[in-house]
Design an enzyme around this catalytic site. Structure first.
Site, short mmCIF file in Angstrom:
data_model
loop_
_atom_site.label_atom_id
_atom_site.label_comp_id
_atom_site.label_asym_id
_atom_site.label_seq_id
_atom_site.Cartn_x
_atom_site.Cartn_y
_atom_site.Cartn_z
N ASP A 16 48.11 78.20 45.46
CA ASP A 16 49.50 77.90 45.85
C ASP A 16 50.47 78.16 44.69
O ASP A 16 50.12 77.98 43.53
CB ASP A 16 49.58 76.42 46.28
CG ASP A 16 50.84 76.13 47.06
OD1 ASP A 16 51.55 77.07 47.45
OD2 ASP A 16 51.11 74.94 47.28
N ARG A 20 57.03 80.42 44.27
CA ARG A 20 57.83 79.80 43.22
C ARG A 20 57.75 80.57 41.90
O ARG A 20 58.71 80.67 41.15
CB ARG A 20 57.41 78.33 43.02
CG ARG A 20 58.09 77.40 44.01
CD ARG A 20 57.38 76.08 44.15
NE ARG A 20 56.14 76.27 44.88
CZ ARG A 20 55.17 75.35 44.94
NH1 ARG A 20 55.32 74.21 44.29
NH2 ARG A 20 54.09 75.59 45.63
N TRP A 21 56.58 81.13 41.65
CA TRP A 21 56.42 81.96 40.44
C TRP A 21 57.39 83.13 40.48
O TRP A 21 58.05 83.45 39.49
CB TRP A 21 54.97 82.46 40.39
CG TRP A 21 54.59 83.23 39.16
CD1 TRP A 21 54.04 82.73 38.02
CD2 TRP A 21 54.72 84.65 38.96
NE1 TRP A 21 53.81 83.74 37.11
CE2 TRP A 21 54.22 84.93 37.67
CE3 TRP A 21 55.20 85.70 39.74
CZ2 TRP A 21 54.19 86.22 37.13
CZ3 TRP A 21 55.18 86.99 39.21
CH2 TRP A 21 54.68 87.23 37.92
N HIS A 33 52.84 87.29 45.06
CA HIS A 33 51.52 87.46 45.68
C HIS A 33 50.69 88.50 44.93
O HIS A 33 49.48 88.36 44.78
CB HIS A 33 51.66 87.87 47.15
CG HIS A 33 52.20 86.77 48.02
ND1 HIS A 33 51.76 85.47 47.93
CD2 HIS A 33 53.15 86.78 48.99
CE1 HIS A 33 52.41 84.73 48.81
NE2 HIS A 33 53.27 85.49 49.45
N THR A 62 46.07 79.77 59.27
CA THR A 62 46.55 79.93 60.65
C THR A 62 48.05 79.61 60.73
O THR A 62 48.72 80.05 61.66
CB THR A 62 45.76 79.02 61.63
OG1 THR A 62 45.68 77.70 61.07
CG2 THR A 62 44.35 79.52 61.87
N GLU A 63 48.57 78.85 59.76
CA GLU A 63 49.99 78.51 59.74
C GLU A 63 50.84 79.59 59.07
O GLU A 63 52.05 79.67 59.27
CB GLU A 63 50.22 77.18 58.99
CG GLU A 63 49.76 75.94 59.74
CD GLU A 63 48.24 75.83 59.86
OE1 GLU A 63 47.54 76.17 58.88
OE2 GLU A 63 47.75 75.43 60.93
N ASN A 64 50.21 80.44 58.25
CA ASN A 64 50.96 81.47 57.53
C ASN A 64 51.58 82.53 58.45
O ASN A 64 52.45 83.29 58.02
CB ASN A 64 50.09 82.16 56.47
CG ASN A 64 49.81 81.30 55.25
OD1 ASN A 64 48.77 81.41 54.61
ND2 ASN A 64 50.74 80.41 54.91
N SER A 196 46.54 70.75 53.45
CA SER A 196 47.13 71.83 54.27
C SER A 196 46.12 72.52 55.20
O SER A 196 46.04 73.75 55.25
CB SER A 196 47.81 72.88 53.37
OG SER A 196 48.86 72.30 52.65
C1 FPP Z 1 50.51 80.54 48.57
O1 FPP Z 1 51.67 80.70 47.76
C2 FPP Z 1 49.77 81.79 48.63
C3 FPP Z 1 49.49 82.49 49.77
C4 FPP Z 1 49.90 82.06 51.12
C5 FPP Z 1 48.82 83.79 49.71
C6 FPP Z 1 47.68 83.92 48.76
C7 FPP Z 1 47.34 85.31 48.70
C8 FPP Z 1 46.96 86.00 47.60
C9 FPP Z 1 46.79 85.41 46.25
C10 FPP Z 1 46.80 87.46 47.78
C11 FPP Z 1 45.55 88.16 47.75
C12 FPP Z 1 44.42 87.79 48.61
C13 FPP Z 1 43.38 88.63 48.82
C14 FPP Z 1 42.17 88.14 49.50
C15 FPP Z 1 43.39 90.02 48.35
P1 FPP Z 1 53.11 80.41 48.38
O2 FPP Z 1 53.72 81.72 48.75
O3 FPP Z 1 52.98 79.41 49.48
O4 FPP Z 1 53.84 79.81 47.14
P2 FPP Z 1 55.11 78.83 47.19
O5 FPP Z 1 54.61 77.54 47.77
O6 FPP Z 1 55.53 78.71 45.77
O7 FPP Z 1 56.13 79.52 48.06
#
Ligand code: FPP
Length: 240
Positions: A16, A20-21, A33, A62-64, A196
């Site tokens: 996660d 934000r990064w 990502h 499934t929520e993404n 989650s």
């Molecule tokens: C959560 O960060 C991250 C994800 C929903 C995606 C994770 C996916 C990868 C690291 C990519 C590569 C995967 C593969 C298998 C090649 P967020 O976007 O929810 O962060 P935030 O909460 O700061 O918005």
């Protein structure tokens, strides 16, 4: 110091904080990502080299699907990039790739690379790298329930034959699928302290380590620190 005699068998991670990064750097979400994928690459290598048997990552829930089509498409594209760049090395390192979740509705090029990765590594005997894709814990239990209900309907078992172990076998992590069992340790980055919908059944006795570090900044050293924290815990499983 990491106790090499007590490395957990199965570690699951919630990657996660990519968004934000990127926000902090005024960069587009996909840059986050992309950096997250690079961090994941390093964690896979370290996990395998310290002798973890199963590493499970939450790549897409499934929520993404509620996210923008642009972001969803970008994450699926990253899967293609990851497999194209890393499959050779994963295979050389004896890593076996498995997927937790039904990925058949992903774009054709993603499905193709995933199948290639699974097929090429299926006989490897090193670490198993489980990628949770289109995965949801409740959906996992629903699907296992439906599979078991079909056995009852076919007269193969009676309702009173259903055991906890049987339910576990039919989950994505169970003997009928990835066969990686329950994680001893679940790590979540970026300061959020919730599950989650990740591995709901499987986390009944898991230890949790939360860190404020955003996923793209999560280094192999941080990963080892999380395992050290786990090693300092006293797991009782409801006993004394
Ligand atoms: C959560 O960060 C991250 C994800 C929903 C995606 C994770 C996916 C990868 C690291 C990519 C590569 C995967 C593969 C298998 C090649 P967020 O976007 O929810 O962060 P935030 O909460 O700061 O918005």
């Amino acid at each position: 110091m990491l106790d090499m005699e007590r490395i957990p068998t199965h570690v699951a991670v919630v990657m996660d904080g990519n968004g934000r990064w990127a926000d902090k750097r005024r960069m587009p979400k996909m840059a986050g990502h992309n950096a997250g994928m690079k961090a994941m690459k390093e964690i896979v290598k370290r996990a395998s080299s310290i002798g973890i048997r199963h590493l499970t990552v939450y790549a897409f829930s499934t929520e993404n699907w509620k996210r923008s089509t642009e972001e969803i498409g970008g994450i699926f594209k990253l899967i293609v990039v990851y497999v194209d760049n890393e499959l050779k090395e994963l295979h050389a390192n004896n890593v076996r790739v498995k997927i937790l979740g039904d990925y058949s509705m992903l774009p054709a090029d993603s499905v193709d690379r995933i199948n290639k990765a699974i097929d090429m590594t299926k006989n490897n005997t090193g670490m198993q790298f489980n990628i949770a894709l289109n995965y949801g814990g409740r959906d996992d239990i629903r699907r296992a329930t439906a599979d078991i209900a079909r056995l009852v309907q076919a007269g193969e078992i009676k309702p009173e034959d259903i055991t906890e172990d049987m339910i576990g076998d039919y989950l994505w992590t169970g003997k009928m699928h990835a066969d990686c069992g329950d994680p001893e340790l679940i790590i979540r980055t970026s300061g959020e302290m919730r599950l989650s919908n990740y591995l709901l059944w499987q986390s009944a006795y898991s230890e949790f380590v939360f860190t404020d570090v955003l996923w793209p900044d999560f280094t192999p050293e941080r990963f080892e620190e999380a395992i050290e924290e786990y090693q300092g815990r006293n797991r009782r499983f409801g006993g004394r």
